[in-house]
Design a protein around this motif. Structure first.
Motif, PDB file in Angstrom:
ATOM      1  N   PHE A 255       4.498  10.689   3.084  1.00  0.00           N
ATOM      2  CA  PHE A 255       4.422  10.365   1.653  1.00  0.00           C
ATOM      3  C   PHE A 255       4.602   8.862   1.447  1.00  0.00           C
ATOM      4  CE2 PHE A 255       6.676  10.928  -2.690  1.00  0.00           C
ATOM      5  CZ  PHE A 255       5.476  10.834  -3.373  1.00  0.00           C
ATOM      6  N   LEU A 256       5.627   8.334   2.092  1.00  0.00           N
ATOM      7  CA  LEU A 256       5.916   6.906   1.969  1.00  0.00           C
ATOM      8  C   LEU A 256       4.737   6.061   2.471  1.00  0.00           C
ATOM      9  CD1 LEU A 256       7.856   4.526   1.591  1.00  0.00           C
ATOM     10  CD2 LEU A 256       8.911   5.123   3.776  1.00  0.00           C
ATOM     11  N   GLY A 257       4.200   6.472   3.614  1.00  0.00           N
ATOM     12  CA  GLY A 257       3.111   5.704   4.219  1.00  0.00           C
ATOM     13  C   GLY A 257       1.842   5.756   3.378  1.00  0.00           C
ATOM     14  N   LEU A 258       1.503   6.921   2.856  1.00  0.00           N
ATOM     15  CA  LEU A 258       0.289   7.031   2.022  1.00  0.00           C
ATOM     16  C   LEU A 258       0.435   6.159   0.771  1.00  0.00           C
ATOM     17  CD1 LEU A 258      -0.450  10.886   2.141  1.00  0.00           C
ATOM     18  CD2 LEU A 258      -1.862   9.078   3.142  1.00  0.00           C
ATOM     19  N   HIS A 259       1.616   6.231   0.187  1.00  0.00           N
ATOM     20  CA  HIS A 259       1.911   5.450  -1.031  1.00  0.00           C
ATOM     21  C   HIS A 259       1.790   3.944  -0.728  1.00  0.00           C
ATOM     22  CE1 HIS A 259       4.438   4.135  -4.458  1.00  0.00           C
ATOM     23  NE2 HIS A 259       5.190   3.497  -3.581  1.00  0.00           N
ATOM     24  N   ALA A 260       2.343   3.524   0.401  1.00  0.00           N
ATOM     25  CA  ALA A 260       2.313   2.092   0.741  1.00  0.00           C
ATOM     26  C   ALA A 260       0.890   1.654   1.083  1.00  0.00           C
ATOM     27  CB  ALA A 260       3.269   1.812   1.900  1.00  0.00           C
ATOM     28  N   LEU A 261       0.173   2.494   1.837  1.00  0.00           N
ATOM     29  CA  LEU A 261      -1.206   2.138   2.214  1.00  0.00           C
ATOM     30  C   LEU A 261      -2.110   1.982   0.993  1.00  0.00           C
ATOM     31  CD1 LEU A 261      -2.119   4.345   5.316  1.00  0.00           C
ATOM     32  CD2 LEU A 261      -1.966   1.847   5.212  1.00  0.00           C
ATOM     33  N   ALA A 262      -1.854   2.806  -0.022  1.00  0.00           N
ATOM     34  CA  ALA A 262      -2.693   2.753  -1.230  1.00  0.00           C
ATOM     35  C   ALA A 262      -2.241   1.636  -2.165  1.00  0.00           C
ATOM     36  CB  ALA A 262      -2.626   4.094  -1.963  1.00  0.00           C
ATOM     37  N   ASP A 263      -1.171   0.933  -1.777  1.00  0.00           N
ATOM     38  CA  ASP A 263      -0.622  -0.101  -2.636  1.00  0.00           C
ATOM     39  C   ASP A 263      -0.300   0.494  -4.020  1.00  0.00           C
ATOM     40  OD1 ASP A 263       0.274  -2.585  -2.803  1.00  0.00           O
ATOM     41  OD2 ASP A 263      -1.647  -3.561  -3.261  1.00  0.00           O
ATOM     42  N   ALA A 264       0.261   1.681  -3.994  1.00  0.00           N
ATOM     43  CA  ALA A 264       0.489   2.415  -5.245  1.00  0.00           C
ATOM     44  C   ALA A 264       1.772   1.955  -5.923  1.00  0.00           C
ATOM     45  CB  ALA A 264       0.570   3.911  -4.956  1.00  0.00           C
ATOM     46  N   ASP A 265       1.772   2.020  -7.253  1.00  0.00           N
ATOM     47  CA  ASP A 265       2.975   1.680  -8.024  1.00  0.00           C
ATOM     48  C   ASP A 265       3.921   2.876  -8.053  1.00  0.00           C
ATOM     49  OD1 ASP A 265       2.348  -0.923  -8.761  1.00  0.00           O
ATOM     50  OD2 ASP A 265       1.129  -0.257 -10.454  1.00  0.00           O
ATOM     51  N   MET A 266       3.329   4.037  -8.247  1.00  0.00           N
ATOM     52  CA  MET A 266       4.160   5.243  -8.349  1.00  0.00           C
ATOM     53  C   MET A 266       3.327   6.425  -7.860  1.00  0.00           C
ATOM     54  SD  MET A 266       6.193   6.642 -11.659  1.00  0.00           S
ATOM     55  CE  MET A 266       6.950   8.263 -11.696  1.00  0.00           C
ATOM     56  N   SER A 267       3.900   7.221  -6.968  1.00  0.00           N
ATOM     57  CA  SER A 267       3.162   8.353  -6.390  1.00  0.00           C
ATOM     58  C   SER A 267       3.966   9.629  -6.563  1.00  0.00           C
ATOM     59  CB  SER A 267       2.898   8.105  -4.907  1.00  0.00           C
ATOM     60  OG  SER A 267       2.066   6.970  -4.775  1.00  0.00           O
ATOM     61  N   SER A 268       3.296  10.764  -6.358  1.00  0.00           N
ATOM     62  CA  SER A 268       3.942  12.049  -6.642  1.00  0.00           C
ATOM     63  C   SER A 268       3.602  13.074  -5.579  1.00  0.00           C
ATOM     64  CB  SER A 268       3.427  12.617  -7.966  1.00  0.00           C
ATOM     65  OG  SER A 268       3.369  11.636  -8.958  1.00  0.00           O
TER      66      SER A 268
END
Ligand code: UTP
Length: 471
Positions: A255-268
């Motif tokens: 979860f953390l890696g996908l969020h960071a790779l996408a340069d996301a502000d907030m993920s769920s």
């Protein structure tokens, strides 16, 4: 208090529609007057005015269009599987490098469960009786063991449970995580109003205050200095999770890696909703804006609509597990600009009516929701996870989402671990549950359990009064 300042205060309250608060002044003792003045000093009358306006605002903001979110699915293509592997490796590195802070929200009043004291103190360990707080702490220690690094844990309370929560952590010696690594912060409280917009009192010298919802986490992170603490420690991401779900995996590298790779502000994270009648909110786009669409806001035809694969099109059940960038919270809360919508909870409030008679006052509590911040995220990842492995909240005293359904979900997940390792299951209890517990530090899923079972030291198994404990 001079007569002038008293009449000034009374006039200000009267003008704000809150004259009843001073209505019994002449009957109060000196001590009660001091209490009431302290309570009134803490009141923001402009904010009360906004709450009153919200109370009267018609609920006519129904969205016109709805779309499901783009989801990283459980069933993955070869390309997605490779992406997941890459993301997990990145997530592990970010954990090892201490770039993640863990934010547990535990400020709620747990009124449906109805236990005395903080919900986090409720025992959920099927064999050990370990508390919810202890369970989350064990998952965080497990992450530290597996990935290295240091755990920084931010725990949000509210004035209704702050003292008891801190005392419990101290009594438990901060669950071995080190007092210096646990940072408590408290959220704001808001007054509850009656149907006419008048503040309800719990006594003639006390206002009915309730925590401002888990959306209050974002403002409290700033106002309580937690953003500075996090920045000082080099923390870039917050892993947000709620106290009532012991299956949650706050340190999930994927979860953390996908969020960071996408340069996301907030993920769920979401779980698949199979039954259209299940009353959970789903993540989706309403009029093009990402957020949680409440069950009652989604039109009936969309609730039941299937996609090409035969699954519900709107199935991304919200479990309120998020990854949030620190600088996104900084941006949102800069200069007090955060403006999450208020949701109204109609309740019968134990308190005084305007005349001062005790009883149940039909009233309203105001809350903001953390997932309403999703709409402001430039990028966001929605990750589908297995419900059985990650979500079973304790909300109600009995029935669905209660301690017994949670115990069942936990023990079933442990049963799957034993089965995967080819171990025999113990006999089920009379109520059908497996008398089993696997400490999260041993394993959080089947593959980790198998690896632990095959390791040189093997697994330590204890037979306790309530069953088998693997630790
Ligand atoms: P819920 O919305 O289920 O509320 O909170 P609750 O307070 O636990 O229970 P009820 O509604 O009174 O029965 C989901 C999560 O959000 C936290 C809770 O502590 C729980 O972890 N929360 C909720 C807060 O931290 N603050 C709030 O103001 C509300």
């Amino acid at each position: 208090m001079t007569p002038e300042s008293k009449s000034y205060l009374a006039a200000a309250l009267e003008a704000a529609g809150q004259g009843h608060l001073m209505g019994t002044w002449s009957d109060l003792t000196d001590g009660e007057r001091t209490n009431l003045l302290t309570a009134l000093e803490g009141l923001d009358l402009e904010q009360v005015q906004r709450l009153r306006e919200r109370l009267r605002a018609p609920n006519d903001h129904a969205a016109k269009s709805f779309e499901p979110p783009l989801t990283f699915p459980l069933e993955r293509s070869a390309e997605q599987a490779a992406q997941a592997e890459h993301a997990s490796a990145l997530g592990k590195r970010l954990l090892r490098e201490n770039r993640v802070g863990f934010v547990l929200v535990a400020g709620g009043q747990g009124s449906r469960l109805g236990v005395d004291g903080p919900k986090g103190m409720v025992g959920v360990g099927p064999v050990s009786g370990l508390s919810l707080f202890g369970w989350h702490a064990a998952r965080l220690s497990a992450a530290q063991q597996r990935h290295g690094g240091n755990i920084t844990w931010f725990v949000m309370t509210s004035s209704s449970n702050d003292g008891a929560t801190r005392a419990f952590f101290e009594e438990q010696d901060f669950f071995g995580l080190g007092q210096q690594n646990v940072h408590f912060f408290t959220q704001e409280m808001l007054p509850a109003l009656d149907q006419e917009g008048r503040i309800v009192r719990t006594a003639s010298d006390a206002l009915f205050l309730a925590p401002n919802g888990h959306g209050g986490t974002l403002a409290a992170l700033r106002s309580e200095g937690m953003l500075d603490v996090a920045a000082g420690l080099g923390i870039e991401q917050f892993s947000y999770f709620q106290v009532d779900n012991p299956l949650v995996r706050p340190a999930d590298p994927l979860f953390l890696g996908l969020h960071a790779l996408a340069d996301a502000d907030m993920s769920s994270k979401v779980v698949t909703k199979n039954d259209p009648a299940e009353k959970v909110g789903v993540l989706g786009l309403a009029d093009g804006k990402l957020g949680c669409i409440e069950y009652s806001d989604l039109p009936e035809d969309l609730r039941t609509e299937k996609d090409g694969g035969g699954q519900l099109r709107f199935r991304a059940g919200n479990i309120a597990v998020h990854m949030i960038r620190r600088d996104f919270v900084e941006k949102l809360t800069k200069d007090g600009l955060l403006d999450l919508p208020w949701h109204l909870a109609q309740k019968n409030l134990k308190g005084l009516d305007v005349q001062g008679n005790p009883g149940e006052v039909p009233g309203v509590k105001f809350e903001t929701f953390v997932f309403d911040a999703l709409g402001a995220a430039a990028n966001s990842v929605t990750l589908e996870v297995r419900r059985e492995g990650e979500f079973s909240p304790v909300k109600n005293a009995e029935g669905p989402d209660s301690p017994s359904t949670c115990r069942l979900a936990l023990t079933e997940s442990f049963g799957h671990m034993l089965q995967a390792a080819g171990l025999d299951l113990p006999e089920r209890d009379q109520d059908g549950t497996l008398p089993l517990e696997v400490d999260p530090r041993v394993a959080e899923d089947e593959s980790e359990f198998c690896a632990a079972n095959e390791s040189a030291g093997g697994l330590e198994v204890l037979k306790g009064e309530h069953g088998w404990l693997y630790r």
